[in-house]
Design a protein around this motif. Structure first.
Motif, short mmCIF file in Angstrom:
data_model
loop_
_atom_site.label_atom_id
_atom_site.label_comp_id
_atom_site.label_asym_id
_atom_site.label_seq_id
_atom_site.Cartn_x
_atom_site.Cartn_y
_atom_site.Cartn_z
N TYR A 218 68.21 2.76 79.10
CA TYR A 218 68.41 2.58 80.54
C TYR A 218 69.68 1.81 80.86
CZ TYR A 218 63.94 4.74 81.49
OH TYR A 218 62.92 5.64 81.59
N GLY A 219 70.34 1.29 79.84
CA GLY A 219 71.66 0.71 80.04
C GLY A 219 72.72 1.80 80.21
N HIS A 220 72.39 3.01 79.80
CA HIS A 220 73.33 4.13 79.88
C HIS A 220 72.93 5.18 80.91
CE1 HIS A 220 75.55 2.76 76.38
NE2 HIS A 220 74.38 2.47 75.85
N PHE A 221 71.67 5.22 81.27
CA PHE A 221 71.16 6.23 82.21
C PHE A 221 70.25 5.54 83.22
CE2 PHE A 221 71.86 8.10 78.06
CZ PHE A 221 72.76 9.12 78.36
N GLU A 222 70.37 5.93 84.50
CA GLU A 222 69.58 5.30 85.55
C GLU A 222 68.08 5.55 85.39
OE1 GLU A 222 70.93 6.31 89.49
OE2 GLU A 222 73.02 6.11 88.87
N ASN A 223 67.73 6.78 85.04
CA ASN A 223 66.34 7.18 84.93
C ASN A 223 66.28 8.49 84.16
OD1 ASN A 223 67.09 9.20 86.84
ND2 ASN A 223 66.59 7.82 88.52
N LYS A 224 65.10 9.07 84.06
CA LYS A 224 64.97 10.32 83.30
C LYS A 224 65.75 11.46 83.94
CE LYS A 224 62.34 13.91 81.28
NZ LYS A 224 61.77 15.12 81.72
N ASP A 225 65.78 11.50 85.27
CA ASP A 225 66.54 12.56 85.95
C ASP A 225 68.02 12.48 85.62
OD1 ASP A 225 64.24 13.58 87.10
OD2 ASP A 225 64.53 12.55 89.02
N ASP A 226 68.56 11.27 85.62
CA ASP A 226 69.97 11.07 85.27
C ASP A 226 70.22 11.47 83.82
OD1 ASP A 226 72.68 10.16 85.49
OD2 ASP A 226 72.10 8.23 84.64
N LYS B 277 76.26 6.08 74.05
CA LYS B 277 75.88 7.10 75.02
C LYS B 277 76.05 8.49 74.41
CE LYS B 277 76.48 8.55 79.77
NZ LYS B 277 77.10 8.24 81.07
N GLN C 53 72.61 14.65 82.61
CA GLN C 53 73.75 14.43 81.72
C GLN C 53 73.58 15.16 80.39
OE1 GLN C 53 75.79 10.65 81.55
NE2 GLN C 53 74.63 9.91 83.33
#
Length: 194
Positions: free
Chosen positions: A45-53, A9, A57
């Motif tokens: 996507y294992g580390h972030f929900e979507n592009k907004d997330d 990450k 971050q």
């Protein structure tokens, strides 16, 4: 010690920072991040929900990274004058910036202004904290006799940051560091003369 997942990450965030600073939130897409990291979509996507997330971050990480670096540069100064000069000198090369693409605080503020209200609030907090810190250093310098009591600490702190941030944009557009050298010299001279 970071776990393997935390290291991955961290790697993603590090690789995405210059992309976001150069292209902006709306200009970066997932494929840009995948190309920079050479990771799969599943891993991302294992580390972030979507592009907004991911975007939120990355921006948080980027703002912490730049503010920590500025704080480090300023904290090396032993006097108020040395601290203020270190702040100015941090921006002496607006072309080859600490994070490529210019000042991430300014870049993010401009893009977030009308499009990303939550990110705008985060940048506003960072700017306010920075202004307060610089104002405090200037007040310390006045109390120590390093600066004239004629200086308005809050006013000069605002002017200095506004001038430097505007100088970065202009110098990057003109592809020249020379105007920034003159600006910093002028700001230092103004402090000396008051």
């Amino acid at each position: 010690m970071l776990t393997k997942a935390e290291k991955t990450k961290q790697f993603i965030l590090e690789m995405a920072v210059p992309l976001y600073n150069e292209k902006g939130i709306s200009g970066v897409n997932i494929d840009d991040v995948l190309a920079a990291t050479k990771l799969t979509k599943g891993c991302l996507y294992g580390h972030f929900e979507n592009k907004d997330d991911l975007s939120e971050q990355v921006i948080d990480f980027m703002l912490k990274k730049i503010s920590s670096r500025i704080y480090l540069a300023v904290s090396v100064g032993k006097t108020a004058k040395a601290k203020i000069y270190a702040f100015m000198d941090f921006y002496k090369d607006p072309i080859d910036t600490y994070i490529s693409g210019g000042c991430p605080i300014f870049n993010t503020a401009i893009e977030a202004d009308n499009s990303y209200p939550l990110i705008k609030k985060k940048v506003a907090v960072l700017i306010k904290e920075g202004q307060e810190a610089l104002t405090g250093i200037l007040k310390e310098g006045i109390a120590n006799g390093e600066f004239s009591s004629k200086i308005d600490p809050a006013g000069f702190a605002f002017k200095m940051v506004a001038a430097i941030e505007g100088g970065i944009v202009m110098c990057r557009t003109l592809e020249s560091t020379k105007p920034m050298q003159g600006l910093i010299k002028s700001l230092k001279k103004e402090l000396e003369q008051q």
